[in-house]
Motif scaffolding. Sequence first.
Motif, PDB file in Angstrom:
ATOM      1  N   CYS A   1       0.864  -1.175   0.000  1.00 14.88           N
ATOM      2  CA  CYS A   1       0.000   0.000   0.000  1.00 14.88           C
ATOM      3  C   CYS A   1       0.901   1.226   0.000  1.00 14.88           C
ATOM      4  CB  CYS A   1      -0.901   0.010   1.233  1.00 14.88           C
ATOM      5  SG  CYS A   1      -1.951   1.489   1.310  1.00 14.88           S
ATOM      6  N   TRP A   2       0.752   2.048  -1.035  1.00 10.88           N
ATOM      7  CA  TRP A   2       1.547   3.265  -1.206  1.00 10.88           C
ATOM      8  C   TRP A   2       0.631   4.473  -1.130  1.00 10.88           C
ATOM      9  CZ3 TRP A   2       6.872   3.378  -2.046  1.00 10.88           C
ATOM     10  CH2 TRP A   2       7.469   2.130  -2.250  1.00 10.88           C
TER      11      TRP A   2
ATOM     12  N   ASP B   1      -5.780  15.911  -2.405  1.00 14.82           N
ATOM     13  CA  ASP B   1      -4.368  15.749  -2.770  1.00 14.82           C
ATOM     14  C   ASP B   1      -3.794  14.404  -2.301  1.00 14.82           C
ATOM     15  OD1 ASP B   1      -4.191  16.159  -0.063  1.00 14.82           O
ATOM     16  OD2 ASP B   1      -2.519  17.564  -0.176  1.00 14.82           O
ATOM     17  N   THR B   2      -4.670  13.481  -1.928  1.00 17.69           N
ATOM     18  CA  THR B   2      -4.220  12.177  -1.450  1.00 17.69           C
ATOM     19  C   THR B   2      -4.493  11.101  -2.497  1.00 17.69           C
ATOM     20  OG1 THR B   2      -4.640  12.808   0.841  1.00 17.69           O
ATOM     21  CG2 THR B   2      -4.471  10.454   0.380  1.00 17.69           C
ATOM     22  N   HIS B   3      -3.486  10.316  -2.768  1.00 17.63           N
ATOM     23  CA  HIS B   3      -3.560   9.236  -3.758  1.00 17.63           C
ATOM     24  C   HIS B   3      -3.052   7.972  -3.053  1.00 17.63           C
ATOM     25  CE1 HIS B   3      -3.173   7.396  -7.748  1.00 17.63           C
ATOM     26  NE2 HIS B   3      -2.008   6.941  -7.345  1.00 17.63           N
ATOM     27  N   ILE B   4      -3.905   6.949  -2.915  1.00 16.07           N
ATOM     28  CA  ILE B   4      -3.518   5.692  -2.268  1.00 16.07           C
ATOM     29  C   ILE B   4      -3.641   4.576  -3.284  1.00 16.07           C
ATOM     30  CG2 ILE B   4      -3.971   4.077  -0.385  1.00 16.07           C
ATOM     31  CD1 ILE B   4      -5.326   6.393   1.108  1.00 16.07           C
ATOM     32  N   GLU B   5      -2.615   3.729  -3.331  1.00 17.02           N
ATOM     33  CA  GLU B   5      -2.608   2.620  -4.286  1.00 17.02           C
ATOM     34  C   GLU B   5      -2.212   1.326  -3.580  1.00 17.02           C
ATOM     35  OE1 GLU B   5      -1.217   2.855  -8.564  1.00 17.02           O
ATOM     36  OE2 GLU B   5       0.493   1.895  -7.568  1.00 17.02           O
ATOM     37  N   TRP B   6      -3.044   0.310  -3.752  1.00 15.66           N
ATOM     38  CA  TRP B   6      -2.744  -1.031  -3.267  1.00 15.66           C
ATOM     39  C   TRP B   6      -2.374  -1.878  -4.463  1.00 15.66           C
ATOM     40  CZ3 TRP B   6      -6.801   1.868  -1.549  1.00 15.66           C
ATOM     41  CH2 TRP B   6      -6.877   2.115  -0.172  1.00 15.66           C
ATOM     42  N   THR B   7      -1.343  -2.683  -4.312  1.00 12.63           N
ATOM     43  CA  THR B   7      -0.968  -3.619  -5.369  1.00 12.63           C
ATOM     44  C   THR B   7      -0.816  -5.009  -4.764  1.00 12.63           C
ATOM     45  OG1 THR B   7       1.393  -3.204  -5.074  1.00 12.63           O
ATOM     46  CG2 THR B   7       0.256  -1.895  -6.755  1.00 12.63           C
ATOM     47  N   ALA B   8      -1.073  -5.998  -5.593  1.00 18.36           N
ATOM     48  CA  ALA B   8      -0.828  -7.395  -5.223  1.00 18.36           C
ATOM     49  C   ALA B   8      -0.305  -8.084  -6.472  1.00 18.36           C
ATOM     50  CB  ALA B   8      -2.101  -8.061  -4.726  1.00 18.36           C
ATOM     51  N   ARG B   9       0.715  -8.894  -6.305  1.00 20.16           N
ATOM     52  CA  ARG B   9       1.305  -9.615  -7.438  1.00 20.16           C
ATOM     53  C   ARG B   9       1.765 -10.974  -6.964  1.00 20.16           C
ATOM     54  NH1 ARG B   9       4.806  -5.165  -6.893  1.00 20.16           N
ATOM     55  NH2 ARG B   9       3.953  -4.489  -8.854  1.00 20.16           N
TER      56      ARG B   9
ATOM     57  N   LYS C   1     -16.233   4.782  -6.060  1.00 21.74           N
ATOM     58  CA  LYS C   1     -15.208   3.926  -6.659  1.00 21.74           C
ATOM     59  C   LYS C   1     -14.847   2.782  -5.716  1.00 21.74           C
ATOM     60  CE  LYS C   1     -10.757   3.907  -8.939  1.00 21.74           C
ATOM     61  NZ  LYS C   1      -9.629   4.644  -9.433  1.00 21.74           N
ATOM     62  N   ALA C   2     -14.683   3.084  -4.434  1.00 20.55           N
ATOM     63  CA  ALA C   2     -14.340   2.052  -3.445  1.00 20.55           C
ATOM     64  C   ALA C   2     -15.459   1.021  -3.334  1.00 20.55           C
ATOM     65  CB  ALA C   2     -14.066   2.692  -2.086  1.00 20.55           C
ATOM     66  N   GLU C   3     -16.698   1.473  -3.244  1.00 21.44           N
ATOM     67  CA  GLU C   3     -17.837   0.555  -3.103  1.00 21.44           C
ATOM     68  C   GLU C   3     -17.998  -0.337  -4.328  1.00 21.44           C
ATOM     69  OE1 GLU C   3     -21.198   2.991  -2.123  1.00 21.44           O
ATOM     70  OE2 GLU C   3     -20.595   3.144  -0.005  1.00 21.44           O
ATOM     71  N   THR C   4     -17.768   0.205  -5.503  1.00 15.80           N
ATOM     72  CA  THR C   4     -17.856  -0.587  -6.728  1.00 15.80           C
ATOM     73  C   THR C   4     -16.830  -1.709  -6.710  1.00 15.80           C
ATOM     74  OG1 THR C   4     -18.669   1.305  -7.984  1.00 15.80           O
ATOM     75  CG2 THR C   4     -17.701  -0.500  -9.249  1.00 15.80           C
ATOM     76  N   TRP C   5     -15.600  -1.386  -6.318  1.00 11.46           N
ATOM     77  CA  TRP C   5     -14.557  -2.417  -6.263  1.00 11.46           C
ATOM     78  C   TRP C   5     -14.877  -3.428  -5.160  1.00 11.46           C
ATOM     79  CZ3 TRP C   5     -10.891  -4.515  -3.033  1.00 11.46           C
ATOM     80  CH2 TRP C   5      -9.955  -5.359  -3.656  1.00 11.46           C
ATOM     81  N   LEU C   6     -15.325  -2.938  -4.011  1.00 10.15           N
ATOM     82  CA  LEU C   6     -15.642  -3.835  -2.895  1.00 10.15           C
ATOM     83  C   LEU C   6     -16.816  -4.757  -3.224  1.00 10.15           C
ATOM     84  CD1 LEU C   6     -15.202  -1.351   0.076  1.00 10.15           C
ATOM     85  CD2 LEU C   6     -13.836  -3.411  -0.341  1.00 10.15           C
TER      86      LEU C   6
ATOM     87  N   ASN D   1      -8.315  -9.920   0.042  1.00  8.90           N
ATOM     88  CA  ASN D   1      -8.972  -9.607   1.306  1.00  8.90           C
ATOM     89  C   ASN D   1      -8.189  -8.551   2.088  1.00  8.90           C
ATOM     90  OD1 ASN D   1     -11.183 -10.074   3.116  1.00  8.90           O
ATOM     91  ND2 ASN D   1      -9.703 -11.032   4.482  1.00  8.90           N
ATOM     92  N   TRP D   2      -6.863  -8.590   2.005  1.00  8.28           N
ATOM     93  CA  TRP D   2      -6.043  -7.586   2.686  1.00  8.28           C
ATOM     94  C   TRP D   2      -6.378  -6.194   2.150  1.00  8.28           C
ATOM     95  CZ3 TRP D   2      -1.801  -4.457   0.999  1.00  8.28           C
ATOM     96  CH2 TRP D   2      -1.069  -3.859   2.036  1.00  8.28           C
ATOM     97  N   ILE D   3      -6.515  -6.092   0.836  1.00 11.40           N
ATOM     98  CA  ILE D   3      -6.883  -4.808   0.224  1.00 11.40           C
ATOM     99  C   ILE D   3      -8.306  -4.422   0.614  1.00 11.40           C
ATOM    100  CG2 ILE D   3      -7.240  -3.573  -1.960  1.00 11.40           C
ATOM    101  CD1 ILE D   3      -5.063  -5.440  -3.171  1.00 11.40           C
ATOM    102  N   ARG D   4      -9.216  -5.380   0.605  1.00 13.11           N
ATOM    103  CA  ARG D   4     -10.621  -5.100   0.942  1.00 13.11           C
ATOM    104  C   ARG D   4     -10.759  -4.557   2.363  1.00 13.11           C
ATOM    105  NH1 ARG D   4     -14.648  -9.648  -0.106  1.00 13.11           N
ATOM    106  NH2 ARG D   4     -16.087  -7.912  -0.213  1.00 13.11           N
ATOM    107  N   VAL D   5     -10.054  -5.161   3.313  1.00 12.09           N
ATOM    108  CA  VAL D   5     -10.130  -4.708   4.703  1.00 12.09           C
ATOM    109  C   VAL D   5      -9.605  -3.280   4.825  1.00 12.09           C
ATOM    110  CG1 VAL D   5      -9.169  -5.075   7.023  1.00 12.09           C
ATOM    111  CG2 VAL D   5     -10.070  -7.016   5.716  1.00 12.09           C
ATOM    112  N   ALA D   6      -8.491  -2.995   4.186  1.00 15.36           N
ATOM    113  CA  ALA D   6      -7.925  -1.640   4.241  1.00 15.36           C
ATOM    114  C   ALA D   6      -8.879  -0.629   3.608  1.00 15.36           C
ATOM    115  CB  ALA D   6      -6.577  -1.612   3.539  1.00 15.36           C
ATOM    116  N   LEU D   7      -9.447  -0.992   2.474  1.00 18.99           N
ATOM    117  CA  LEU D   7     -10.360  -0.084   1.776  1.00 18.99           C
ATOM    118  C   LEU D   7     -11.640   0.147   2.590  1.00 18.99           C
ATOM    119  CD1 LEU D   7     -10.495   1.598  -0.733  1.00 18.99           C
ATOM    120  CD2 LEU D   7     -11.344  -0.384  -1.986  1.00 18.99           C
TER     121      LEU D   7
END
Length: 131
Positions: free
Chosen positions: A17-18, A94-102, A64-69, A44-50
Amino acid sequence: MTHHPQSTLTRGYWCECWAQTAATGQAPVLLASFDATTAAEAINWIRVALRTISPSLDAEATTKAETWLDTGHRTDARALSEGELCTVTISQADTHIEWTARSAMFLALAHRQNRELPPCALLFNQRSATS
């Protein structure tokens, strides 16, 4: 050469999470990272944070968050399990948060309890204690 019955490599997923804000300047800052054993666990890790930050988001970011969730996480879970990168981005003011999983391969490190250390461990000098 010693034969190791178990592989020292384990398949899994690396999650991060950046965040970038006016306070961090141009460079994003790593807020958290997580090693998951399954694609579902990574998502699930991303979902809990979001879900945790959702109540403080503005209307556009909340939508946007609800659509992804609600539905988007399923598509990302399938893609992630097929080896594709998963990225979820939320921006507000001015806040930009990005979660990645690979997908990733993790190297199992030697557990030091109840096992002999490898011979190379004896080659390293211990630091002398300073007063």
